[in-house]
Each structure stands twice: as structure tokens, then as C-alpha cells.
Design an enzyme around this catalytic site. Structure first.
Site, PDB file in Angstrom:
ATOM      1  N   SER A 185     -40.906 154.192  95.279  1.00  0.00           N
ATOM      2  CA  SER A 185     -39.483 154.501  95.196  1.00  0.00           C
ATOM      3  C   SER A 185     -38.869 154.381  96.581  1.00  0.00           C
ATOM      4  O   SER A 185     -39.486 154.781  97.576  1.00  0.00           O
ATOM      5  CB  SER A 185     -39.263 155.910  94.650  1.00  0.00           C
ATOM      6  OG  SER A 185     -37.881 156.219  94.581  1.00  0.00           O
ATOM      7  N   HIS A 199     -31.395 150.948  96.042  1.00  0.00           N
ATOM      8  CA  HIS A 199     -32.429 151.840  95.496  1.00  0.00           C
ATOM      9  C   HIS A 199     -33.325 151.022  94.593  1.00  0.00           C
ATOM     10  O   HIS A 199     -32.859 150.145  93.858  1.00  0.00           O
ATOM     11  CB  HIS A 199     -31.791 152.975  94.690  1.00  0.00           C
ATOM     12  CG  HIS A 199     -32.720 153.593  93.685  1.00  0.00           C
ATOM     13  ND1 HIS A 199     -32.691 153.268  92.336  1.00  0.00           N
ATOM     14  CD2 HIS A 199     -33.725 154.495  93.821  1.00  0.00           C
ATOM     15  CE1 HIS A 199     -33.622 153.950  91.698  1.00  0.00           C
ATOM     16  NE2 HIS A 199     -34.266 154.706  92.575  1.00  0.00           N
ATOM     17  N   ASN A 201     -37.163 151.587  92.175  1.00  0.00           N
ATOM     18  CA  ASN A 201     -38.252 152.454  91.743  1.00  0.00           C
ATOM     19  C   ASN A 201     -39.031 151.726  90.659  1.00  0.00           C
ATOM     20  O   ASN A 201     -38.442 151.250  89.691  1.00  0.00           O
ATOM     21  CB  ASN A 201     -37.699 153.784  91.198  1.00  0.00           C
ATOM     22  CG  ASN A 201     -38.780 154.687  90.652  1.00  0.00           C
ATOM     23  OD1 ASN A 201     -39.398 154.407  89.622  1.00  0.00           O
ATOM     24  ND2 ASN A 201     -39.008 155.796  91.324  1.00  0.00           N
ATOM     25  N   ARG A 203     -42.743 152.238  88.374  1.00  0.00           N
ATOM     26  CA  ARG A 203     -43.727 153.280  88.103  1.00  0.00           C
ATOM     27  C   ARG A 203     -44.558 152.961  86.864  1.00  0.00           C
ATOM     28  O   ARG A 203     -44.149 152.199  85.990  1.00  0.00           O
ATOM     29  CB  ARG A 203     -43.017 154.615  87.909  1.00  0.00           C
ATOM     30  CG  ARG A 203     -41.933 154.549  86.827  1.00  0.00           C
ATOM     31  CD  ARG A 203     -40.984 155.723  86.882  1.00  0.00           C
ATOM     32  NE  ARG A 203     -39.944 155.624  85.851  1.00  0.00           N
ATOM     33  CZ  ARG A 203     -38.789 155.001  86.024  1.00  0.00           C
ATOM     34  NH1 ARG A 203     -38.516 154.418  87.171  1.00  0.00           N
ATOM     35  NH2 ARG A 203     -37.904 154.948  85.047  1.00  0.00           N
ATOM     36  N   GLY A 352     -46.737 171.463  92.360  1.00  0.00           N
ATOM     37  CA  GLY A 352     -47.248 170.938  93.617  1.00  0.00           C
ATOM     38  C   GLY A 352     -46.426 169.798  94.170  1.00  0.00           C
ATOM     39  O   GLY A 352     -46.903 169.048  95.028  1.00  0.00           O
ATOM     40  N   GLU A 356     -39.928 167.227 100.245  1.00  0.00           N
ATOM     41  CA  GLU A 356     -39.413 166.372 101.308  1.00  0.00           C
ATOM     42  C   GLU A 356     -39.392 164.913 100.857  1.00  0.00           C
ATOM     43  O   GLU A 356     -38.448 164.175 101.138  1.00  0.00           O
ATOM     44  CB  GLU A 356     -40.261 166.522 102.576  1.00  0.00           C
ATOM     45  CG  GLU A 356     -40.082 167.833 103.290  1.00  0.00           C
ATOM     46  CD  GLU A 356     -38.726 167.958 103.973  1.00  0.00           C
ATOM     47  OE1 GLU A 356     -38.034 166.935 104.129  1.00  0.00           O
ATOM     48  OE2 GLU A 356     -38.361 169.090 104.346  1.00  0.00           O
ATOM     49  N   SER A 357     -40.444 164.492 100.164  1.00  0.00           N
ATOM     50  CA  SER A 357     -40.516 163.107  99.702  1.00  0.00           C
ATOM     51  C   SER A 357     -39.555 162.854  98.551  1.00  0.00           C
ATOM     52  O   SER A 357     -38.947 161.785  98.454  1.00  0.00           O
ATOM     53  CB  SER A 357     -41.953 162.767  99.285  1.00  0.00           C
ATOM     54  OG  SER A 357     -42.829 162.870 100.385  1.00  0.00           O
TER      55      SER A 357
END
Length: 394
Positions: A185, A199, A201, A203, A352, A356-357
């Protein structure tokens, strides 16, 4: 014309054949001639994926060691989770290197590489360039995570949660879903208001329910968010994405272009986040290999679709007024990402999660101004009109 094209095709086949062992060089040629019509010829190369150099062989150029042991990736290069991880590692590196080149040509910075682990399983590699000369904030993140998911995360996994079998759905509603997710991403916020934000992404998911049944699917997309409407730029961007789609099926681009326009809709503003691109989810046919080849083509189209726009505009001058408009548009970007985006929600709801990411997609600076409206007939109003009424660009 036909003779010229056939000569070109022979050279292409010869080149591809020279790049792989003889027993792997399988390529079927299909030629279609139509008399009396506008189509003079049509050909396609099947088995193209078999000639592709395995992504894991590009490991020397990756930004960091992969999350999964490199030797394991090499020994299991036919497993889709391993193939996907190797592919996104390559894409991350290629995009970062391309952006670094544009940044350092202007005396700017390099990406910092932050590899992290997730206690519940897996981890990721976050590459960030912040406060640069060309890029105010550029993030390219890969994540390879696995483990049990709560219902709140499961609900964000597919565009149509009902695609999960009823037994699995009941299972995840009452407890957890065993899931593996591998993806790349990126969001790029340039400093110059004339360079669009981009942008992308891509997956891959695998899930296993309480009864042992497994499912897999792909999703992703690439979209452009300019501050000022340059039709030539938008056409170039969409043409590159259409080319990537058309290599597989000419019906894909119009379908996924519309899906993109519909998905990136800021409902409370009655406008799209940008000028679109492609977006798809729940992709699980016609086969796993063909889906992977398609997703790979889309991911590989990011650099040619976007970097030329950076090169074109990075030296342009801009005014204080244009900078303030850029910051207002970034505010809209933040609103979509935090309120509507399923990818952001999936990350935030995952146990978990590395916040930040996940939040690297947010710009370094943004602005909200009470009751702001662009002046009628202005460049800003021209963009807003397109955001409220999506157009066909090619």
C-alpha cells in the site's frame, strides 16, 4: 502492417524464449483476421506468466529482508502467499527507487526503511520519505500478517461479506477467523500542488474457517487525486491503467473504473476523493494464477502511470493561494481515509496492528476551513465539478 506486426511478434517470442529454459518456453500464438472489417489482425500470447522471471530472484534490490525467510520463499515459490510476498517486495523497491531518483535530483532525501514484527504473526516493511524537496510525505508499506481476526476486522475484509460461507460466517461472528493477508500500500503527498497525490494498494487474502474450509481472493487498485485538473495528466494516468487491464480482459477497465469512482466517494461532501483509476475486490476467478498475473500487471503500471507526472510538474512554481487549496484538498483526503476506507478500518481493527504504518497515508499537513467554497469559474471550481460528476477519460 500485418507483416510488420508478425515480425515484431516473432522478435518478442524469441526474446522471451531466450530468457527462460527451453522446457519453460511455452507460448501459443493466436491470430485473428477479419476481412471487410476494421480489425486487420489480433493476436495474444498465452502462458506469458510462465515466462516471467520469478520475483524472488529480484531480492538483491528489495528495500529490506522479507518478512518470510528468503530461503523459504525460494523453496516455496509456487505457493501463492510466497509469490505474492515476493511480488510486493519487488514493487515496493521499484516504486521507492523511482521516487528517490526524482527526489534526489532536486537535492532531497532518501526513504527510511522501518521493518517491524507483529506479535500475533508476521510483520511489515514501512518505507517513508518525509519533509523532502519533491515529496512532503511518501509512504510505501508492505505487510504480511496472519492470525485470528475479530468480527470487526472480518467485516472489512471483503466488499461482500456474504461471500463467506454461512458456516464460516457464523464462526467468525461468534469467535475468530484464521486469516493471512499479504499486501502493498502506498500514498504519495507531493510538496508542489501541481503534482497529484497517488494511492495504490494490492492485496491477497487467505482465510480458513472452523470447518477447515479455505478461501482466497485478491483486491486492490490505483487512483489519482490532483489539486488542479490537468486533463492531459488524467488521460495519461487512465490510459496506463487501461493498458494493464486490457492485457487480460478488455471488459475489466470500464468495470473497475466505475467501481473506483463509486468507492472513493466522500458521501458527506457529495464528491469523489479524486479523478479515479481502478478498484476491485473479492477477485477469485477465473483461476488463482490468472488473478495473480492481473494484479501483478496492475501493480507494475504504477510507476509508468505516475512518475511522468512528477517529472512534468516538480519544478513548476506555485502561489500561496494554490498551496492553501492543496491543504484543503488534503483535508478531504483525510476525511475519506478515516471515515470510509475499508483498508484503514481493517488495519485499525486487526489485533496487534501497527498504527504508524496504517496512518502513514495521512498527509504531513492539511487544512480545514469553515464553509469554504471555490470562486465560480475558478480552476479550483473546475476540479470540484469533476469530483462531483465523474468523467470518462479515455
Amino acid at each position: 502492417m500485418l507483416q510488420h506486426c508478425l515480425r515484431t511478434l516473432v522478435r518478442l517470442v524469441s526474446t522471451r524464449g531466450a530468457q527462460m529454459p527451453a522446457d519453460k518456453a511455452r507460448c501459443r500464438l493466436c491470430v485473428k483476421l477479419v476481412g471487410g472489417g476494421t480489425v486487420l489482425y489480433q493476436f495474444s500470447l498465452f502462458g506469458f506468466g510462465s515466462s516471467r522471471k520469478p520475483d524472488v530472484e529480484s531480492a538483491d534490490s528489495w528495500m529490506a529482508e522479507p518478512i518470510t525467510n528468503l530461503q523459504y520463499l525460494k523453496e516455496n515459490k509456487h505457493d501463492m502467499k510466497c509469490r505474492m510476498e515476493a511480488m510486493i517486495m519487488r514493487i515496493q523497491a521499484e516504486f521507492c527507487h523511482a521516487l528517490e531518483k526524482e527526489e534526489q535530483e532536486e537535492g532531497g532525501k532518501k526513504f527510511i526503511v522501518d521493518k517491524w514484527e507483529r506479535e500475533q504473526g508476521g510483520g511489515g516493511i514501512t518505507c517513508v520519505l518525509q519533509d523532502g524537496t519533491v515529496f512532503e510525505k511518501a509512504g510505501v508499506n508492505i505487510s504480511v500478517v496472519s492470525g485470528l481476526l475479530p468480527p470487526s476486522a472480518v467485516q472489512q475484509m471483503r466488499a461482500s461479506p456474504g461471500l463467506l460461507p454461512s458456516g464460516v460466517w457464523k464462526f467468525v461472528r461468534s469467535t475468530h477467523e484464521l486469516c493471512s493477508k499479504t499486501g502493498v500500500s502506498s500514498v504519495i503527498h507531493p510538496k508542489n500542488p501541481h503534482i497529484p497525490t497517488v494511492h495504490f494498494n494490492y492485496r491477497y487474502f487467505e482465510v480458513e474457517g472452523s470447518d477447515g474450509e479455505k478461501q482466497w481472493w485478491f483486491g486492490g487498485g490505483t487512483d489519482l487525486t490532483p489539486n488542479y485538473l490537468e486533463e492531459e495528466d488524467v488521460t495519461h494516468f487512465h490510459r496506463a491503467l487501461k493498458k494493464a487491464c486490457d492485457c487480460h480482459d478488455k471488459t475489466l477497465y470500464p468495470k473497475y473504473k466505475k467501481w473506483c469512482d463509486d468507492y472513493f466517494f466522500v458521501q458527506h461532501r457529495n464528491e469523489r476523493r479524486g479523478v479515479g483509476g481502478i478498484f476491485f475486490d473479492d477477485l477469485d476467478e477465473p483461476s488463482q494464477d490468472k488473478c495473480f498475473d492481473f494484479v501483478t500487471s496492475c501493480a507494475e503500471s504504477v510507476v509508468p502511470s505516475y512518475v511522468p507526472l512528477v517529472q512534468k510538474h516538480k519544478k513548476e512554481t506555485y502561489s500561496y493561494k494554490e498551496r492553501q487549496w492543496q491543504l484543503l484538498r488534503r483535508g478531504r483526503y483525510v476525511e475519506f481515509n478515516l471515515i470510509y476506507d475499508r483498508g484503514t478500518k481493517f488495519g485499525l481493527y486487526t489485533p496487534g496492528a501497527r498504527f504508524e504504518s496504517i496512518l502513514m497515508s495521512l498527509p504531513l499537513y492539511a487544512r480545514w476551513e469553515y464553509m469554504h467554497a471555490p470562486a465560480p469559474g475558478s480552476k479550483e471550481a473546475r476540479l470540484q465539478e469533476v469530483l462531483r460528476n465523474p468523467r470518462e477519460w479515455i
